[in-house]
Enzyme design. Structure first.
Site, PDB file in Angstrom:
ATOM      1  N   TYR A  35       0.830  -1.198   0.000  1.00 41.81           N
ATOM      2  CA  TYR A  35       0.000   0.000   0.000  1.00 41.81           C
ATOM      3  C   TYR A  35       0.867   1.252   0.000  1.00 41.81           C
ATOM      4  CZ  TYR A  35      -2.437   3.948   1.755  1.00 41.81           C
ATOM      5  OH  TYR A  35      -2.892   5.214   1.901  1.00 41.81           O
ATOM      6  N   GLU A  36       1.859   1.259   0.915  1.00 45.90           N
ATOM      7  CA  GLU A  36       2.716   2.446   1.004  1.00 45.90           C
ATOM      8  C   GLU A  36       3.487   2.655  -0.295  1.00 45.90           C
ATOM      9  OE1 GLU A  36       4.090   2.637   5.609  1.00 45.90           O
ATOM     10  OE2 GLU A  36       4.253   0.711   4.593  1.00 45.90           O
ATOM     11  N   ASP A  38       2.531   1.710  -3.348  1.00 48.41           N
ATOM     12  CA  ASP A  38       1.604   2.238  -4.353  1.00 48.41           C
ATOM     13  C   ASP A  38       1.322   3.709  -4.113  1.00 48.41           C
ATOM     14  OD1 ASP A  38       1.452  -0.159  -5.519  1.00 48.41           O
ATOM     15  OD2 ASP A  38      -0.545  -0.709  -4.777  1.00 48.41           O
ATOM     16  N   SER A  83      28.093 -18.274 -27.301  1.00 47.89           N
ATOM     17  CA  SER A  83      27.459 -19.314 -26.486  1.00 47.89           C
ATOM     18  C   SER A  83      28.574 -20.099 -25.803  1.00 47.89           C
ATOM     19  CB  SER A  83      26.579 -20.202 -27.345  1.00 47.89           C
ATOM     20  OG  SER A  83      27.384 -20.872 -28.275  1.00 47.89           O
ATOM     21  N   LEU A  84      28.217 -21.146 -25.096  1.00 45.57           N
ATOM     22  CA  LEU A  84      29.221 -21.884 -24.327  1.00 45.57           C
ATOM     23  C   LEU A  84      29.446 -23.257 -24.914  1.00 45.57           C
ATOM     24  CD1 LEU A  84      27.836 -21.016 -20.797  1.00 45.57           C
ATOM     25  CD2 LEU A  84      30.078 -20.347 -21.639  1.00 45.57           C
ATOM     26  N   GLU A 112      28.844 -21.637 -11.553  1.00 49.07           N
ATOM     27  CA  GLU A 112      27.505 -21.088 -11.319  1.00 49.07           C
ATOM     28  C   GLU A 112      26.454 -21.911 -12.041  1.00 49.07           C
ATOM     29  OE1 GLU A 112      27.463 -17.210 -13.920  1.00 49.07           O
ATOM     30  OE2 GLU A 112      29.289 -17.265 -12.737  1.00 49.07           O
ATOM     31  N   LYS A 114      23.658 -22.916 -14.620  1.00 49.15           N
ATOM     32  CA  LYS A 114      23.303 -22.454 -15.956  1.00 49.15           C
ATOM     33  C   LYS A 114      21.780 -22.305 -15.964  1.00 49.15           C
ATOM     34  CE  LYS A 114      24.287 -23.304 -20.788  1.00 49.15           C
ATOM     35  NZ  LYS A 114      22.953 -23.261 -21.371  1.00 49.15           N
ATOM     36  N   ASP A 116      18.145 -21.833 -17.174  1.00 51.82           N
ATOM     37  CA  ASP A 116      17.473 -22.216 -18.414  1.00 51.82           C
ATOM     38  C   ASP A 116      16.434 -21.161 -18.801  1.00 51.82           C
ATOM     39  OD1 ASP A 116      16.924 -23.687 -20.592  1.00 51.82           O
ATOM     40  OD2 ASP A 116      15.823 -25.273 -19.558  1.00 51.82           O
ATOM     41  N   ARG A 135      19.677 -12.124 -27.420  1.00 52.98           N
ATOM     42  CA  ARG A 135      20.939 -12.636 -27.945  1.00 52.98           C
ATOM     43  C   ARG A 135      20.897 -12.715 -29.478  1.00 52.98           C
ATOM     44  NH1 ARG A 135      22.922 -17.607 -29.358  1.00 52.98           N
ATOM     45  NH2 ARG A 135      25.178 -17.668 -29.331  1.00 52.98           N
ATOM     46  N   TYR A 223      25.012 -12.235 -14.845  1.00 51.30           N
ATOM     47  CA  TYR A 223      26.257 -12.946 -14.550  1.00 51.30           C
ATOM     48  C   TYR A 223      27.483 -12.388 -15.263  1.00 51.30           C
ATOM     49  CZ  TYR A 223      24.217 -15.230 -18.648  1.00 51.30           C
ATOM     50  OH  TYR A 223      23.615 -15.465 -19.842  1.00 51.30           O
ATOM     51  N   LYS A 286      33.854 -21.122 -15.069  1.00 49.28           N
ATOM     52  CA  LYS A 286      34.572 -19.992 -15.682  1.00 49.28           C
ATOM     53  C   LYS A 286      35.915 -19.778 -15.002  1.00 49.28           C
ATOM     54  CE  LYS A 286      30.155 -17.737 -16.625  1.00 49.28           C
ATOM     55  NZ  LYS A 286      29.203 -16.678 -16.326  1.00 49.28           N
ATOM     56  N   LYS A 310      26.510 -29.868 -18.742  1.00 53.40           N
ATOM     57  CA  LYS A 310      25.055 -30.036 -18.815  1.00 53.40           C
ATOM     58  C   LYS A 310      24.601 -31.207 -17.953  1.00 53.40           C
ATOM     59  CE  LYS A 310      23.310 -27.377 -22.219  1.00 53.40           C
ATOM     60  NZ  LYS A 310      22.257 -27.725 -23.035  1.00 53.40           N
ATOM     61  N   CYS A 404     -18.418 -39.556 -26.383  1.00 45.52           N
ATOM     62  CA  CYS A 404     -17.639 -39.615 -25.154  1.00 45.52           C
ATOM     63  C   CYS A 404     -17.148 -41.053 -24.965  1.00 45.52           C
ATOM     64  CB  CYS A 404     -18.499 -39.185 -23.970  1.00 45.52           C
ATOM     65  SG  CYS A 404     -17.733 -39.546 -22.382  1.00 45.52           S
ATOM     66  N   CYS A 407     -19.143 -42.626 -21.689  1.00 40.79           N
ATOM     67  CA  CYS A 407     -20.583 -42.902 -21.631  1.00 40.79           C
ATOM     68  C   CYS A 407     -21.237 -42.994 -23.007  1.00 40.79           C
ATOM     69  CB  CYS A 407     -21.290 -41.852 -20.779  1.00 40.79           C
ATOM     70  SG  CYS A 407     -21.348 -40.243 -21.577  1.00 40.79           S
ATOM     71  N   CYS A 422     -18.110 -33.647 -23.108  1.00 39.48           N
ATOM     72  CA  CYS A 422     -19.186 -34.626 -23.006  1.00 39.48           C
ATOM     73  C   CYS A 422     -20.313 -33.906 -22.277  1.00 39.48           C
ATOM     74  CB  CYS A 422     -18.714 -35.833 -22.182  1.00 39.48           C
ATOM     75  SG  CYS A 422     -20.093 -36.821 -21.556  1.00 39.48           S
ATOM     76  N   CYS A 427     -22.397 -38.918 -16.817  1.00 42.18           N
ATOM     77  CA  CYS A 427     -21.256 -39.705 -17.298  1.00 42.18           C
ATOM     78  C   CYS A 427     -20.396 -40.111 -16.094  1.00 42.18           C
ATOM     79  CB  CYS A 427     -20.460 -38.839 -18.274  1.00 42.18           C
ATOM     80  SG  CYS A 427     -18.904 -39.562 -18.757  1.00 42.18           S
TER      81      CYS A 427
END
Ligand code: IVH
Length: 663
Positions: A35-36, A38, A83-84, A112, A114, A116, A135, A223, A286, A310, A404, A407, A422, A427
């Site tokens: 609240y404060e 905002d 890339s690595l 570190e 990696k 995703d 990238r 990083y 690294k 990996k 279905c 049934c 369905c 059913c």
């Protein structure tokens, strides 16, 4: 206020807001209430609207400033985003170490996770975030500045005086929690779900409308820093600097002395992989010394001084033996892949969701295909794609069933809706879900009645609807596998106890379309019994605040169905409480509210009405007995008084949330 004064005030507000933003989004340690926060932001917005010449792109009011665009602009990277090099084998890490030593001598390493997600470059000039780029192909990327500005953990102004001009690189990602929430919402809206958090993050940063991006739960770990006006000698120091100037850095980054320690730590990271709330697909190793990094150099594709190790893939290929159809509580038919069992990341997978028939057709997945399966986090396994090259011609398409599978009723598909349903309320597939829903914690809360017990009861034909539960005898339960005297007694008692649940729980438990917990609460307050609710005309229901027209119609349809009328009669006959108890306790029972300032999403009379309907009292004079002070924009003197009295102050958002909170 004159221009000079406004400038001073605006500067102070921006500094404060940036600090609170940093504490919240980067340090994860909020120091003021939403609240404060905002309130300060609104104050700044107001001042900026009075003095528009003082608005700058790096003002915290400009995080979602950009307009939707037609396409992204391509920009060249100052230095290519490489890339690595990858390896899956710890022996390769030893080889890497040998090569490093041969070229640059003894080194320390930094390891570190990696992340995703998707790699981005963030460019700062004079301490101000001026451009963010994907990238792309490594040489050129897309300008996604407006989108990245919506990520609160990216500072619009660097903190302190350490660095002013630099390029940072990091990984934008979506947490698993955020990903699941987003997919759930998309599913509700019949939108296609994202297959994994990385796709969700990639799809989000490539949105053309920054307002959409803002609604996506994105975050970033940084990083790398380069082209900076400060000499930094080690990667470890870079990480420190990156943190100091205001970014989030990954907490698992660690400096290690030799390759044995590196390998050990990589294995440790692989273990923690399943306990963190974002996806990592490996570890990055690294060389710590930046001088030695430069000395060792890079190929055209990747740096020689770093390598990624990996983890075992969470993807695998297998054959798709069949496509089953599952029928959900509301009758939605979902195709499910039945697979030749395959191990993915230590778990055997034999089923995977195919979401819906549109997706099945879009991905052209056929029975007999070789398919790529992915398991992300603890999300249900997904079929990513078919390996088309492996097709023999014998594969078969699965068409949308006309009937279905459970049934035999003819299925329906409404125009513009993805879902195939369905329509048969009776059913048995739907029945199972309905009973599970009725017994669930938020509904009648029947302990010991889990899915497998429901299955057994249905198999033995002991129940056909929720009312049948109350006619079960202990002997009936004892015929089920796994039940003994005590457990059968427990189940019977739980079922019996549920007869006394509140009316709102019963209404919710009936599983009326569109009637969730909140709507059920409103209905129970409005109508004192199920009979009264059943008689309510649609016009009257539509008038009720908080219910939509669709909900009103669904309620009428429900009570106009003979099966449901009979069900309720049986529930009543067997002693299930269908009236609101005398000592009815409403959501806001006897809570005293006072409003000050304007509300933006609801009118004051409507807000007052809602409070009253939920048992609360709206007061006009402020005093110690007030439970909640709801503060809108431009609050009056009551606000100051409330602060003095130390009353609980909430904003409009919190007020709306309170109305929909479960007791
Ligand atoms: S270093 C020259 N560190 O992985 C340095 N990359 O396959 C290159 N990534 O493009 C990047 N986590 O998008 C680095 N801790 C990390 C990373 C990381 C994820 C991504 C990054 C890069 C890709 C390389």
């Amino acid at each position: 206020m004159n221009n000079k004064e406004a400038e001073k005030e605006i500067k102070k507000l921006r500094e404060d807001i940036n600090y609170y933003n940093h504490m919240y989004y980067v340090e994860n340690n909020p120091v003021i209430s939403d609240y404060e926060f905002d309130f300060l932001l609104k104050k700044l917005e107001k001042l900026e609207s009075e003095f528009p010449e003082l608005i700058v792109p790096e003002s915290p009011t400009q995080r979602v400033g950009g307009k939707p665009i037609d396409s992204f602009t391509a920009v060249e990277h100052k230095t290519p985003m490489l890339s690595l090099d990858n390896t899956y084998d710890s022996d390769d890490l030893k080889e890497f170490d040998k090569k490093v030593k041969k070229n640059v001598g003894e080194v320390e390493y930094v390891v570190e996770p990696k992340i995703d997600g998707i790699g981005v470059a963030l460019i700062y000039e004079n301490g101000i975030f001026i451009r963010g780029i994907t990238r792309g192909d490594g040489m050129n990327g897309d300008d996604i500045t407006s989108n990245l500005k919506t990520i609160h953990s990216i500072p619009l102004i660097l903190r302190g005086d350490l660095l002013k001009n630099a390029e940072f690189r990091g990984e934008v990602y979506m947490s698993l929690k955020g990903f699941k929430k987003l997919n759930k919402m998309r599913e509700k809206k019949d939108e296609t779900v994202f297959a994994n958090p990385r796709n969700a993050a990639a799809g989000s940063v490539r949105q053309l409308d920054p307002r959409v991006v803002e609604s996506r739960p994105l975050d970033i770990f940084v990083y790398f820093v380069s082209n900076s006006d400060k000499d930094i000698h080690t990667h470890e120091k870079s990480i420190e600097v990156i943190k100091k100037v205001g970014f989030r850095v990954n907490p698992f980054i660690k400096k290690l002395e030799n390759i044995e320690q590196v390998i050990k730590y990589c294995n440790k990271l692989e273990k923690i992989r399943n306990s963190i709330d974002y996806e990592i697909d490996g570890a990055v190793i690294k060389v710590n010394s930046i001088k030695k990094q430069k000395q060792f150099g890079e190929t055209s594709k990747h740096p020689r001084w770093a390598i990624s190790y990996k983890f075992a893939a969470k993807q695998s290929t297998t054959s798709l033996k069949n496509i089953d159809i599952q029928v959900g509580r509301m009758g939605t038919l979902t195709p499910v892949a039945i697979l030749e069992p395959v191990e993915i990341g230590g778990v055997t997978v034999s089923r995977a969701t195919l979401h819906n028939f549109d997706e099945l057709r879009r991905k052209d997945i056929r029975i007999g295909d070789n398919v790529l399966i992915e398991r992300s986090g603890d999300v249900i396994p997904q079929v990513v794609k078919s390996i088309i090259e492996k097709r023999t011609g014998k594969e078969k398409r699965k068409n949308i069933p006309k009937k279905c599978p459970v049934c035999g009723s003819e299925v329906v598909r409404k125009e513009k809706e993805v879902a195939v349903r369905c329509p048969n309320n009776y059913c048995s597939a739907r029945l199972k879900w309905r009973i599970k829903y009725y017994a669930s914690r938020d509904a009648m809360d029947i302990d010991h009645l889990g899915e497998s017990t429901i299955d057994k009861l249905l198999e033995k034909d002991l129940i056909n609807n929720v009312a049948d539960l109350y006619f079960l005898s202990k002997d009936d339960i004892l015929t089920l596998d796994g039940f003994k005297d005590k457990s059968a007694q427990n189940l019977i008692e739980s079922i019996e106890n549920s007869k006394k649940q509140d009316l709102s729980r019963l209404i919710y438990g009936l599983g009326i379309l569109h009637v969730g917990k909140y709507a059920a609460q409103i209905l129970a307050n409005q109508y004192q019994s199920i009979d009264e609710l059943a008689k309510a005309p649609v016009e009257q229901l539509k008038e009720i605040d908080g219910l939509g027209d669709k909900t009103a119609e669904a309620i009428c349809t429900f009570f106009a169905t003979e099966e449901n009328v009979n069900l309720i009669k049986r529930l009543k006959d067997i002693g299930v409480e269908t009236k609101e108890g005398k000592k009815k306790k409403m959501l806001l029972q006897d809570k005293k509210f006072i409003f000050t300032g304007g509300l933006s999403n609801i009118s004051r009379p409507d807000a007052t009405d809602l409070v009253k309907k939920m048992g609360g009292i709206v007061s006009s004079s402020i005093g110690k007995s007030i439970d909640y002070v709801v503060v809108g924009h431009k609050p009056g003197s009551k606000f100051k008084k409330a602060e003095k009295l130390g009353l609980r102050i909430i904003n409009e958002k919190e007020f709306i949330k309170l109305l929909s909170t479960k007791q």
